[in-house]
Enzyme design. Structure first.
Site, PDB file in Angstrom:
ATOM      1  N   LYS A  93       0.786  -1.228   0.000  1.00  0.00           N
ATOM      2  CA  LYS A  93       0.000   0.000   0.000  1.00  0.00           C
ATOM      3  C   LYS A  93       0.820   1.280   0.000  1.00  0.00           C
ATOM      4  CE  LYS A  93      -2.118  -1.459   3.696  1.00  0.00           C
ATOM      5  NZ  LYS A  93      -1.750  -2.888   3.635  1.00  0.00           N
ATOM      6  N   GLY A  95       0.859 -14.597  15.752  1.00  0.00           N
ATOM      7  CA  GLY A  95       1.335 -14.120  14.465  1.00  0.00           C
ATOM      8  C   GLY A  95       0.372 -13.188  13.768  1.00  0.00           C
ATOM      9  N   GLU A 108       1.766  -7.299  14.454  1.00  0.00           N
ATOM     10  CA  GLU A 108       3.179  -7.005  14.241  1.00  0.00           C
ATOM     11  C   GLU A 108       3.809  -6.521  15.554  1.00  0.00           C
ATOM     12  OE1 GLU A 108       4.742  -7.476  11.463  1.00  0.00           O
ATOM     13  OE2 GLU A 108       3.046  -7.831  10.102  1.00  0.00           O
ATOM     14  N   ASP A 164      -3.563   1.655   8.830  1.00  0.00           N
ATOM     15  CA  ASP A 164      -3.769   0.627   7.806  1.00  0.00           C
ATOM     16  C   ASP A 164      -5.175   0.711   7.224  1.00  0.00           C
ATOM     17  OD1 ASP A 164      -2.903  -2.052   6.485  1.00  0.00           O
ATOM     18  OD2 ASP A 164      -4.787  -2.569   7.484  1.00  0.00           O
ATOM     19  N   LYS A 176      -6.297   1.725   3.305  1.00  0.00           N
ATOM     20  CA  LYS A 176      -7.176   0.924   2.449  1.00  0.00           C
ATOM     21  C   LYS A 176      -8.401   1.733   2.015  1.00  0.00           C
ATOM     22  CE  LYS A 176      -5.651  -3.405   4.515  1.00  0.00           C
ATOM     23  NZ  LYS A 176      -5.908  -4.435   5.544  1.00  0.00           N
TER      24      LYS A 176
END
Length: 326
Positions: A112, A194, A197, A208, A212
């Site tokens: 992105k 997982g 981050e 984020d 988007k």
């Protein structure tokens, strides 16, 4: 048989999965008259090129030249940009994309950062050079939000877009609202799984989701938003009292990216909103994503999905690749 030369710039989890999936579907593509040939795999530290075609190599096998010059030398018909990039500079994605467009290559983008920083200019350059710039994987990956806006709602008068676009924040809010976990406990569990981050701020502070939403607005609706145009709310600032209030009311909190188009202009934001259990967004849990599009002519259209990563993002890349192939 039509030979289509493909370069993958950025050979992390998504890039490797794309290479793997190209190999998995080779018989299908050959039967359709397409020889999809990987001629360059370009990682951060090294690359591999072969005009006869490459398989899905391990990163340690990339010992040759890499970077935009290596990409140009490989002369791909289609460039797939799939590497991690820095939001401050847009690199290394921006240099790869500019090099590919300058060489007359179609480009499929999975990351992105470069699109957020200079997507409007890149969009214009692609149009000027009469090549395609496709970004489905960057705009919510396997969730076909961009398709719904750019294709399914073309001319329908879209005036509102709302989405749960960040899986990490959705996982955290699910744990905090349903299980009563603190932000710190939920974040630690998400990291161990997982999902989150080490630096969670892009997710929890709304960057984020805002990125988007910007891509959906600019590439799906032809707008020219900038990231600073989108207000953001920090999930980590929520208090136990707010969660207790929502539970008492039977409401579910979600991080929602929202775009409103009115006669007075455009408003865009990412914030925490609480929904009754009967609302479609309330049932979107864990790593799932969702988008709601409201238009003048089609009313409200709701779509949700949850694909396993990195395969889901790689599948969105391949979707764009096959569209370019025709």
């Amino acid at each position: 048989m039509k030979t289509i030369r493909i370069a993958i710039a950025g050979y992390g989890n998504v890039g490797r999965m794309v290479a793997q999936m190209v190999g998995e579907r080779r018989a299908e593509d050959l039967a359709a008259g397409r020889d999809l040939r990987l001629v360059a795999l370009l990682g951060r530290r090294g690359g591999a090129t072969d005009s006869a075609g490459l398989g899905a190599l391990e990163p340690t096998a990339l010992t040759g030249p890499t970077g935009p010059a290596a990409l140009i030398a490989a002369a791909p018909d289609i460039t797939i940009e799939a590497g991690p990039s820095d939001y401050q500079s847009g690199e290394p994605a921006a240099s790869y994309i500019r090099a590919a467009l300058g060489a007359g290559s179609h480009v499929v983008v999975a990351s992105k950062a470069a699109l957020v920083r200079e997507g409007i200019a890149l969009r214009a350059e692609a149009a000027a050079r009469k090549v395609q710039l496709r970004i489905s994987a960057a705009a919510a990956a396997a969730l076909p939000a961009l398709d719904l806006l750019a294709d399914s709602h073309r001319g329908a008068g879209v005036f509102r877009v709302e989405g749960i676009l960040n899986a990490t924040s959705n996982v955290l809010l699910t744990a905090m609202a349903r299980d009563g976990q603190s932000f710190e406990v939920a974040l630690s569990a998400a990291r161990e799984a997982g999902v989150a981050e080490a630096d969670h701020r892009n997710d929890t502070e709304g960057y984020d989701a805002a990125a988007k939403l910007l891509l959906l607005a600019n590439f799906g609706l032809g707008l020219s938003l900038k990231l600073d145009d989108i207000a953001r709310q920090d999930l980590g600032a929520l208090t136990p009292a707010q969660f207790a209030h929502w539970r008492a009311r039977g409401e579910v909190p979600k991080q929602v990216a929202r775009l409103e188009l009115t006669g007075k202009g455009t408003r865009a934001e990412v914030g925490i909103r609480a929904f009754p259990m009967t609302h479609p967004f309330a049932g979107v849990e864990g790593g799932a994503k969702a988008v709601s599009i409201t238009s003048r002519d089609m009313g409200e259209v709701f779509c949700t999905g949850h694909g396993e990563e990195p395969r889901a993002t790689a599948a969105a890349v391949l979707k764009d690749l096959l569209r370019i192939c025709g």
